[in-house]
Design an enzyme around this catalytic site. Sequence first.
Site, PDB file in Angstrom:
ATOM      1  N   ILE A  15       0.849  -1.204   0.000  1.00 42.11           N
ATOM      2  CA  ILE A  15       0.000   0.000   0.000  1.00 42.11           C
ATOM      3  C   ILE A  15       0.879   1.247   0.000  1.00 42.11           C
ATOM      4  O   ILE A  15       0.638   2.206  -0.738  1.00 42.11           O
ATOM      5  CB  ILE A  15      -0.957   0.002   1.219  1.00 42.11           C
ATOM      6  CG1 ILE A  15      -1.976  -1.143   1.114  1.00 42.11           C
ATOM      7  CG2 ILE A  15      -1.679   1.343   1.345  1.00 42.11           C
ATOM      8  CD1 ILE A  15      -2.824  -1.339   2.371  1.00 42.11           C
ATOM      9  N   ALA A  16       1.946   1.219   0.821  1.00 45.81           N
ATOM     10  CA  ALA A  16       2.809   2.396   0.967  1.00 45.81           C
ATOM     11  C   ALA A  16       3.427   2.818  -0.355  1.00 45.81           C
ATOM     12  O   ALA A  16       3.512   4.011  -0.660  1.00 45.81           O
ATOM     13  CB  ALA A  16       3.911   2.116   1.987  1.00 45.81           C
ATOM     14  N   LYS A  35      16.621  -1.336   1.870  1.00 44.57           N
ATOM     15  CA  LYS A  35      15.321  -1.363   1.172  1.00 44.57           C
ATOM     16  C   LYS A  35      15.208  -0.265   0.109  1.00 44.57           C
ATOM     17  O   LYS A  35      14.299  -0.294  -0.713  1.00 44.57           O
ATOM     18  CB  LYS A  35      14.182  -1.194   2.183  1.00 44.57           C
ATOM     19  CG  LYS A  35      13.944  -2.406   3.055  1.00 44.57           C
ATOM     20  CD  LYS A  35      12.983  -3.382   2.421  1.00 44.57           C
ATOM     21  CE  LYS A  35      12.610  -4.507   3.386  1.00 44.57           C
ATOM     22  NZ  LYS A  35      11.928  -5.601   2.718  1.00 44.57           N
ATOM     23  N   LEU A  82       9.211  -0.114  14.324  1.00 44.41           N
ATOM     24  CA  LEU A  82       8.144   0.028  15.314  1.00 44.41           C
ATOM     25  C   LEU A  82       8.527  -0.486  16.696  1.00 44.41           C
ATOM     26  O   LEU A  82       7.736  -0.417  17.620  1.00 44.41           O
ATOM     27  CB  LEU A  82       6.887  -0.719  14.830  1.00 44.41           C
ATOM     28  CG  LEU A  82       6.331  -0.253  13.484  1.00 44.41           C
ATOM     29  CD1 LEU A  82       5.136  -1.101  13.072  1.00 44.41           C
ATOM     30  CD2 LEU A  82       5.931   1.220  13.523  1.00 44.41           C
ATOM     31  N   LYS A 104      -4.714  -4.983  14.869  1.00 45.66           N
ATOM     32  CA  LYS A 104      -5.264  -3.859  14.103  1.00 45.66           C
ATOM     33  C   LYS A 104      -6.285  -3.078  14.934  1.00 45.66           C
ATOM     34  O   LYS A 104      -6.314  -1.839  14.903  1.00 45.66           O
ATOM     35  CB  LYS A 104      -5.915  -4.381  12.805  1.00 45.66           C
ATOM     36  CG  LYS A 104      -4.892  -4.788  11.752  1.00 45.66           C
ATOM     37  CD  LYS A 104      -4.077  -3.582  11.313  1.00 45.66           C
ATOM     38  CE  LYS A 104      -3.158  -3.832  10.160  1.00 45.66           C
ATOM     39  NZ  LYS A 104      -2.312  -2.674   9.862  1.00 45.66           N
ATOM     40  N   PRO A 162      -8.773  -0.739   4.941  1.00 41.14           N
ATOM     41  CA  PRO A 162      -9.003  -1.480   3.699  1.00 41.14           C
ATOM     42  C   PRO A 162      -9.435  -2.924   3.939  1.00 41.14           C
ATOM     43  O   PRO A 162      -8.999  -3.570   4.897  1.00 41.14           O
ATOM     44  CB  PRO A 162      -7.629  -1.473   3.004  1.00 41.14           C
ATOM     45  CG  PRO A 162      -6.749  -0.588   3.827  1.00 41.14           C
ATOM     46  CD  PRO A 162      -7.345  -0.547   5.197  1.00 41.14           C
ATOM     47  N   VAL A 163     -10.276  -3.404   3.019  1.00 44.42           N
ATOM     48  CA  VAL A 163     -10.550  -4.840   2.923  1.00 44.42           C
ATOM     49  C   VAL A 163      -9.341  -5.472   2.221  1.00 44.42           C
ATOM     50  O   VAL A 163      -8.277  -4.852   2.164  1.00 44.42           O
ATOM     51  CB  VAL A 163     -11.883  -5.085   2.171  1.00 44.42           C
ATOM     52  CG1 VAL A 163     -13.067  -4.601   3.012  1.00 44.42           C
ATOM     53  CG2 VAL A 163     -11.897  -4.399   0.796  1.00 44.42           C
ATOM     54  N   SER A 178      -2.332 -10.476   0.971  1.00 40.35           N
ATOM     55  CA  SER A 178      -3.565 -10.610   0.175  1.00 40.35           C
ATOM     56  C   SER A 178      -3.253 -11.067  -1.251  1.00 40.35           C
ATOM     57  O   SER A 178      -4.008 -11.828  -1.844  1.00 40.35           O
ATOM     58  CB  SER A 178      -4.313  -9.276   0.104  1.00 40.35           C
ATOM     59  OG  SER A 178      -4.670  -8.824   1.371  1.00 40.35           O
TER      60      SER A 178
END
Length: 343
Positions: free
Chosen positions: A15-16, A39, A65, A162, A187-188, A202
């Site tokens: 997504i990022a 990266k 994180l 989440k 998001p789904v 996904s």
Amino acid sequence: MSKKLVVVTGGSGFIAIHIILQLLQQGYAVRTTVRALEKRTLITEMLKNGGQTQLDDLSFIAADLTHEEPWNQAIAGATYVIHVASPTPTLNFKDEAEMIQPAVNGVLYVLRAASKNHVKRVVLTSAYGAIFAGHRTQTTPFTENDWSDLTVKGVHPYQKSKTLSERAAWDFIANDDSGLELATVNPVAVMGPVLANDYSHSNIQIQEMLTGKTKVLADVHSGYVDARDVASLHLLAMTKAQAAGQRFLATTGETYSMLEVANILRTAFPEFAANIPTKVVPTAALKIAAKANPMLRMVASVAGLYAETSNAKATKLLGWHCRSAKEAIIATAQSMIDLGIVK
């Protein structure tokens, strides 16, 4: 005039990378955090595959994180922060705290640094997992008003992580007096073009269907949405005044079973039809198998559940538009074929 700086956390994520692409295309300066500076090569490759060759406005900083120290420097000077980074679902974990603690702590590190550095707004990438889990008797489409019920037995630690990290974010904002604003995007299942052989959990189901690795399908229903549209919703949530203090479900509003996804692929890519499964395993049998195989627990926890969703809020309040779920699924497969991931 200097460009507004947006910090995007976890820049190599699926997504990022689509968010970074759209920010650069729209004239923002982007600083992205990565766990390891190696990266950079992957991110640059993905952006170029996405059509963005001009990368002068992109910079990198190492932050993860599990440590608070780097976040103050990572966020200094930013107008906006889009917090996408999250621990990926570990299917074979020993203790659920492995998934939950970094997610909750990471959100708080980012928000504390954003508050301290007078950031205007943070957009948090939450998930549908913070909305639907624990609702066994749902009969109407899930909306942003729904929260996962973690008191119900059998909620997977990923959905817990989440839910608890998003709750922690809203609690932080409620008690923060810096003027920092928050919006979340939930998001789904996210599909759409993969830009390198590094992509989200996904997308793996599409790869495994096309290559014949998946022999039978679970009776899982899901919403699907294109990563490009998830990215555009993040940008609307970042800039629109009316998005402050709001959650937004990123969904097309359509729901497909895994068998329907397989059938879409079979029709669109007949050359792979022989690999694509046609059988659905009964949910009772899947749940028994999951007791012995931890890798099946996440899918077993959502098998047979109602999964209808509504995108009315994002479309009405923000004027968001999205591709169909079918287009998103086909785009995932086509990009994997184009990159030689699926042969």
